[in-house]
Write a protein that holds these residues in place. Structure first.
Motif, PDB file in Angstrom:
ATOM      1  N   LEU A 439       7.669   4.559   1.659  1.00 19.51           N
ATOM      2  CA  LEU A 439       7.752   2.930   0.284  1.00 19.51           C
ATOM      3  C   LEU A 439       6.492   4.220  -1.138  1.00 19.51           C
ATOM      4  CD1 LEU A 439       8.425   0.846   3.132  1.00 19.51           C
ATOM      5  CD2 LEU A 439       6.434  -0.478   2.209  1.00 19.51           C
ATOM      6  N   ARG A 440       7.020   2.880  -2.442  1.00 19.47           N
ATOM      7  CA  ARG A 440       6.920   3.842  -2.990  1.00 19.47           C
ATOM      8  C   ARG A 440       6.499   2.376  -3.981  1.00 19.47           C
ATOM      9  NH1 ARG A 440       8.305   9.463  -5.857  1.00 19.47           N
ATOM     10  NH2 ARG A 440       6.880   8.864  -8.196  1.00 19.47           N
ATOM     11  N   TRP A 441       5.395   2.775  -4.413  1.00 20.21           N
ATOM     12  CA  TRP A 441       4.458   1.570  -5.603  1.00 20.21           C
ATOM     13  C   TRP A 441       3.417   2.092  -6.496  1.00 20.21           C
ATOM     14  CZ3 TRP A 441       2.512   2.136  -0.485  1.00 20.21           C
ATOM     15  CH2 TRP A 441       1.665   2.233  -0.410  1.00 20.21           C
ATOM     16  N   SER A 442       3.640   1.182  -7.608  1.00 21.69           N
ATOM     17  CA  SER A 442       3.065   1.492  -9.255  1.00 21.69           C
ATOM     18  C   SER A 442       1.052   1.283  -8.401  1.00 21.69           C
ATOM     19  CB  SER A 442       3.512   1.136 -10.015  1.00 21.69           C
ATOM     20  OG  SER A 442       2.356   1.068 -11.217  1.00 21.69           O
ATOM     21  N   ARG A 443       0.571   2.208  -8.912  1.00 27.01           N
ATOM     22  CA  ARG A 443      -0.802   1.714  -8.724  1.00 27.01           C
ATOM     23  C   ARG A 443      -1.382  -0.075  -9.690  1.00 27.01           C
ATOM     24  NH1 ARG A 443      -2.529   4.915  -4.511  1.00 27.01           N
ATOM     25  NH2 ARG A 443      -2.477   6.820  -4.650  1.00 27.01           N
ATOM     26  N   ALA A 444      -0.592   0.239 -10.875  1.00 27.89           N
ATOM     27  CA  ALA A 444      -1.091  -0.954 -11.690  1.00 27.89           C
ATOM     28  C   ALA A 444      -0.460  -2.454 -10.879  1.00 27.89           C
ATOM     29  CB  ALA A 444       0.288  -0.465 -12.846  1.00 27.89           C
ATOM     30  N   LEU A 445      -0.006  -2.347  -9.705  1.00 26.50           N
ATOM     31  CA  LEU A 445       0.954  -3.579  -9.025  1.00 26.50           C
ATOM     32  C   LEU A 445      -0.115  -3.612  -7.668  1.00 26.50           C
ATOM     33  CD1 LEU A 445       2.589  -6.131  -9.182  1.00 26.50           C
ATOM     34  CD2 LEU A 445       4.084  -4.103  -7.307  1.00 26.50           C
ATOM     35  N   LEU A 446      -0.225  -2.186  -7.015  1.00 24.79           N
ATOM     36  CA  LEU A 446      -0.860  -2.049  -5.740  1.00 24.79           C
ATOM     37  C   LEU A 446      -1.627  -1.773  -5.240  1.00 24.79           C
ATOM     38  CD1 LEU A 446       2.023  -3.078  -3.412  1.00 24.79           C
ATOM     39  CD2 LEU A 446       0.526  -4.688  -4.405  1.00 24.79           C
ATOM     40  N   GLY A 447      -3.008  -1.501  -4.771  1.00 24.20           N
ATOM     41  CA  GLY A 447      -3.860  -0.692  -4.074  1.00 24.20           C
ATOM     42  C   GLY A 447      -3.211  -0.032  -2.971  1.00 24.20           C
ATOM     43  N   ASP A 448      -3.724   1.046  -2.282  1.00 24.87           N
ATOM     44  CA  ASP A 448      -3.446   1.537  -1.306  1.00 24.87           C
ATOM     45  C   ASP A 448      -3.820   0.899   0.251  1.00 24.87           C
ATOM     46  OD1 ASP A 448      -3.293   3.738  -1.941  1.00 24.87           O
ATOM     47  OD2 ASP A 448      -4.963   4.870  -1.895  1.00 24.87           O
ATOM     48  N   ALA A 449      -4.269  -0.021  -0.478  1.00 25.08           N
ATOM     49  CA  ALA A 449      -4.992  -1.162   0.798  1.00 25.08           C
ATOM     50  C   ALA A 449      -3.432  -1.687   0.685  1.00 25.08           C
ATOM     51  CB  ALA A 449      -5.904  -1.709   0.893  1.00 25.08           C
ATOM     52  N   ALA A 450      -3.580  -2.470   0.131  1.00 25.55           N
ATOM     53  CA  ALA A 450      -2.329  -3.515  -0.054  1.00 25.55           C
ATOM     54  C   ALA A 450      -1.215  -3.085  -0.626  1.00 25.55           C
ATOM     55  CB  ALA A 450      -2.508  -4.875  -1.462  1.00 25.55           C
ATOM     56  N   GLY A 451      -0.495  -1.488   0.189  1.00 23.47           N
ATOM     57  CA  GLY A 451       0.431  -0.892  -0.178  1.00 23.47           C
ATOM     58  C   GLY A 451       0.391  -0.410   1.627  1.00 23.47           C
ATOM     59  N   ALA A 452      -0.327   0.012   2.266  1.00 24.53           N
ATOM     60  CA  ALA A 452      -0.291  -0.429   3.311  1.00 24.53           C
ATOM     61  C   ALA A 452       0.140  -1.546   4.336  1.00 24.53           C
ATOM     62  CB  ALA A 452      -1.579   0.038   4.113  1.00 24.53           C
ATOM     63  N   ASP A 453      -0.605  -3.066   3.865  1.00 22.89           N
ATOM     64  CA  ASP A 453      -0.084  -4.621   4.659  1.00 22.89           C
ATOM     65  C   ASP A 453       1.061  -4.597   3.781  1.00 22.89           C
ATOM     66  OD1 ASP A 453      -2.334  -4.432   5.166  1.00 22.89           O
ATOM     67  OD2 ASP A 453      -3.537  -5.449   3.582  1.00 22.89           O
ATOM     68  N   LEU A 454       1.896  -4.208   2.680  1.00 22.94           N
ATOM     69  CA  LEU A 454       3.537  -4.111   2.846  1.00 22.94           C
ATOM     70  C   LEU A 454       3.858  -3.401   3.210  1.00 22.94           C
ATOM     71  CD1 LEU A 454       4.470  -6.033   0.020  1.00 22.94           C
ATOM     72  CD2 LEU A 454       4.662  -4.437  -0.866  1.00 22.94           C
ATOM     73  N   ALA A 455       3.277  -2.057   3.738  1.00 20.64           N
ATOM     74  CA  ALA A 455       4.382  -1.094   4.662  1.00 20.64           C
ATOM     75  C   ALA A 455       4.477  -1.330   6.200  1.00 20.64           C
ATOM     76  CB  ALA A 455       3.651   0.175   4.839  1.00 20.64           C
ATOM     77  N   ASP A 456       3.349  -2.707   6.703  1.00 17.79           N
ATOM     78  CA  ASP A 456       3.310  -3.326   8.001  1.00 17.79           C
ATOM     79  C   ASP A 456       4.221  -5.270   7.932  1.00 17.79           C
ATOM     80  OD1 ASP A 456       1.657  -1.961   9.321  1.00 17.79           O
ATOM     81  OD2 ASP A 456       0.174  -3.257   8.243  1.00 17.79           O
ATOM     82  N   LEU A 457       4.472  -5.267   6.728  1.00 19.69           N
ATOM     83  CA  LEU A 457       5.434  -5.996   6.409  1.00 19.69           C
ATOM     84  C   LEU A 457       6.763  -5.540   6.382  1.00 19.69           C
ATOM     85  CD1 LEU A 457       3.890  -8.754   4.735  1.00 19.69           C
ATOM     86  CD2 LEU A 457       4.537  -9.003   6.619  1.00 19.69           C
ATOM     87  N   PHE A 458       7.149  -4.391   5.806  1.00 19.78           N
ATOM     88  CA  PHE A 458       8.732  -4.066   6.044  1.00 19.78           C
ATOM     89  C   PHE A 458       9.039  -3.816   7.882  1.00 19.78           C
ATOM     90  CE2 PHE A 458      11.268  -0.282   5.986  1.00 19.78           C
ATOM     91  CZ  PHE A 458      12.004  -0.952   5.719  1.00 19.78           C
ATOM     92  N   GLN A 459       7.801  -3.274   7.962  1.00 19.15           N
ATOM     93  CA  GLN A 459       8.256  -2.740   9.848  1.00 19.15           C
ATOM     94  C   GLN A 459       8.690  -3.571  10.309  1.00 19.15           C
ATOM     95  OE1 GLN A 459       4.741  -0.305  11.145  1.00 19.15           O
ATOM     96  NE2 GLN A 459       5.295  -0.675  13.995  1.00 19.15           N
ATOM     97  N   GLU A 460       8.072  -4.848  10.192  1.00 19.33           N
ATOM     98  CA  GLU A 460       8.289  -6.099  11.210  1.00 19.33           C
ATOM     99  C   GLU A 460       9.967  -6.862  11.149  1.00 19.33           C
ATOM    100  OE1 GLU A 460       6.210 -10.563  12.652  1.00 19.33           O
ATOM    101  OE2 GLU A 460       4.788  -8.912  11.327  1.00 19.33           O
TER     102      GLU A 460
END
Length: 534
Positions: A439-460
């Motif tokens: 998962l790769r994201w623009s930091r202008a959209l998400l920070g690292d903590a939010a990116g990790a949360d999004l990754a959790d949602l993808f996994q599930e």
């Protein structure tokens, strides 16, 4: 053995330098829209269990470049009033693109950071660099590989390319040729992709009739001015079991792993937006389709065409069922079947790589300076209609990637750019019965903590696309529960290790940089589960 960076071997067939090739439409659009804040880079990681000899590797990589002369190119300088951009084939590298990234516990993290922030220049041939990261003394390369690496061994090859010039399949083909040259064993014949044939009228059921604006990934809770100042991309990677598919019913299976990735991304975005207080909207995903042969004759460059898949259920009532606390299995099944029908139709259709609009914008009727202004203006005007996310799936890696005494690849990760306004890309490849997702994201959209949360949602969400085994209960809600259940039943998954569990050090998702949140990872996930769908 050929000495490093001298001509010879298969390079004798390389055409002389000075040959010029006009930019294709895809390359020109990318060139017009380059930004220092969000580099247009593609990165590929190949993980090996053993050590490589730097001299042999340099020689093998050079021979691989000479075997694919279309890679040995640089942009021809010129003025803005010229009619077209052009690549110049140089016939040999301008400099040594192989770099030793050193050793240490953070060497790989630093190499990944460079891949996301430092594009190889288009003015030097080839527009790529290959970094070699070795395990330090008594320390293995810190990777969540299913097979693992022995203490004190292991190497990661990290190839970074400028996406204006090359795409991930091209880079992977170069690495495959490098492995053949290094190991001294010719690669096995590679079968081409099988696409459904088309006869008669154009296929229907692609979902193109949906006219609503696509949903955007909701930004995180950081203040707007903080996001506006953020530059670059963030990245997380996963080592997961290949999701199980439904049983065959006669001929083909009802859906593919690629369809499961698309549905998982759609569920991830929808549930994330709901957790951020945004209304659910139609998700549209850009999906590259690659029809090139994958053998040594594969054309280099940007050879994929981009299609958009509408991730909307045919029954509007399914929206609430999909975005609830526990997505309804029957609704997920219906979305999978609808998605499979649409992707089959899109793959069998033909068209320009970026559509008719891009072909018109890049026609050499006006100077490139004016075309650049028009292209950037069109991009800004169409921002609200840009797809929600990009999902790139290379499928099962078709190459052995056998580096002789250094061993075969145990994992292959890659990532695609995640520039705004889309701001999110998901990339996947399968090696050794494992699914390697980035998962790769623009930091202008998400920070690292939010990116990790999004990754959790993808996994599930990905676990929800796997059918429940007969006699088993549906996966319980919770971080990683569905993935662990699928892992225990997947026939082609290798033996799991403790690192295969989410939310633990070295688990499936790991950062390119240390996590900025001081709260322990597991504790933060527990807290967040109280305020967003699980």
């Amino acid at each position: 053995m050929i000495a490093p960076w001298t001509a010879g071997g298969r390079g004798t067939a390389t055409p002389p330098g000075g040959v010029r090739i006009p930019f294709p439409a895809v390359d020109e659009v990318s060139r017009h829209c380059l930004s220092d804040d969000e580099p247009e880079s593609v990165h590929i990681e190949v993980h090996l269990p053993g050590r490589l000899d730097p001299v042999r590797l340099r020689a093998a990589f050079r021979r691989a470049l000479l075997a694919h002369p279309r890679v040995l190119m640089r942009e021809v300088p010129g003025r803005l009033h010229r009619r077209s951009f052009a690549w110049e084939l140089t016939g040999r590298p301008d400099s040594d693109p192989v770099k030793l990234a050193g050793r240490g516990p953070d060497a790989l993290a630093r190499a990944r950071a460079r891949a996301l922030s430092e594009c190889p220049p288009l003015t030097l041939s080839p527009p790529m660099r290959l970094e070699v990261v070795e395990a330090g003394k008594g320390r293995a390369v810190p990777e969540p590989s299913a097979t693992g690496v022995a203490s004190g061994t292991g190497t990661v090859l990290l190839l970074t390319m400028h996406h204006t010039a090359l795409d991930a399949p091209s880079g992977l083909r170069v690495l495959a040729t490098t492995a053949e040259q290094y190991g001294g064993v010719a690669g096995l014949p590679v079968t081409g992709r099988v696409r459904p044939g088309r006869s008669g009228p154009a296929p229907s059921g692609t979902g193109r009739t949906v006219r609503a604006r696509p949903a955007r990934v909701a930004p995180d809770s950081r203040p707007g001015q903080v996001r506006a100042r953020a530059v670059g991309n963030g990245m997380l990677q996963a080592d997961l079991p290949v999701p199980r598919r439904a049983a065959r019913n006669g001929g083909l299976q009802p859906w593919t792993v690629n369809d499961q990735l698309l549905v998982a991304t759609s569920l991830m975005v929808g549930r994330w937006n709901v957790s951020q207080g945004r209304p659910a909207g139609p998700v549209r995903i850009t999906m590259p389709v690659d029809d090139r042969p994958r053998g040594p004759e594969m054309p280099m460059g940007n050879g994929t065409r981009l299609v958009e898949v509408a991730m909307t259920s045919e029954d509007p009532r399914d929206t609430d069922l999909l975005l609830g606390e526990r997505p309804d299995p029957a609704a997920v099944d219906r979305l999978l079947r609808t998605t499979a029908r649409r992707t089959r139709a899109l793959k069998s259709a033909h068209g320009a790589p970026l559509g008719a609009g891009a072909s018109l914008l890049t026609a050499p009727l006006l100077p490139v300076g004016i075309r650049g202004v028009l292209t950037r203006g069109a991009r800004r005007a169409a921002a609200s209609w840009t797809s929600t996310a990009l999902v790139t799936n290379l499928g099962r890696v078709p190459y052995a990637l056998d580096f002789g005494d250094a061993g075969r690849a145990t994992a292959v990760w890659f990532s695609a750019p995640a520039r705004m306004p889309r701001g999110l890309s998901v990339a996947a490849a399968s090696t050794g019965g494992r699914l390697h997702v980035t998962l790769r994201w623009s930091r202008a959209l998400l920070g690292d903590a939010a990116g990790a949360d999004l990754a959790d949602l993808f996994q599930e969400s990905l676990s929800r696309t796997s059918p429940t085994p007969v006699g088993a209960n549906a996966p319980e809600a919770g971080r990683g529960a569905g993935i662990r259940e699928a892992e225990a039943t997947a026939a082609d998954a290798e033996a799991s290790t403790d690192r295969d569990h989410a939310g633990t050090p070295g688990g499936p998702y790991h950062h390119d940089t240390p996590h900025p949140d001081p709260t322990p990872r597991g504790a933060r996930s527990t807290q967040d589960s109280q305020k967003r769908p699980s």
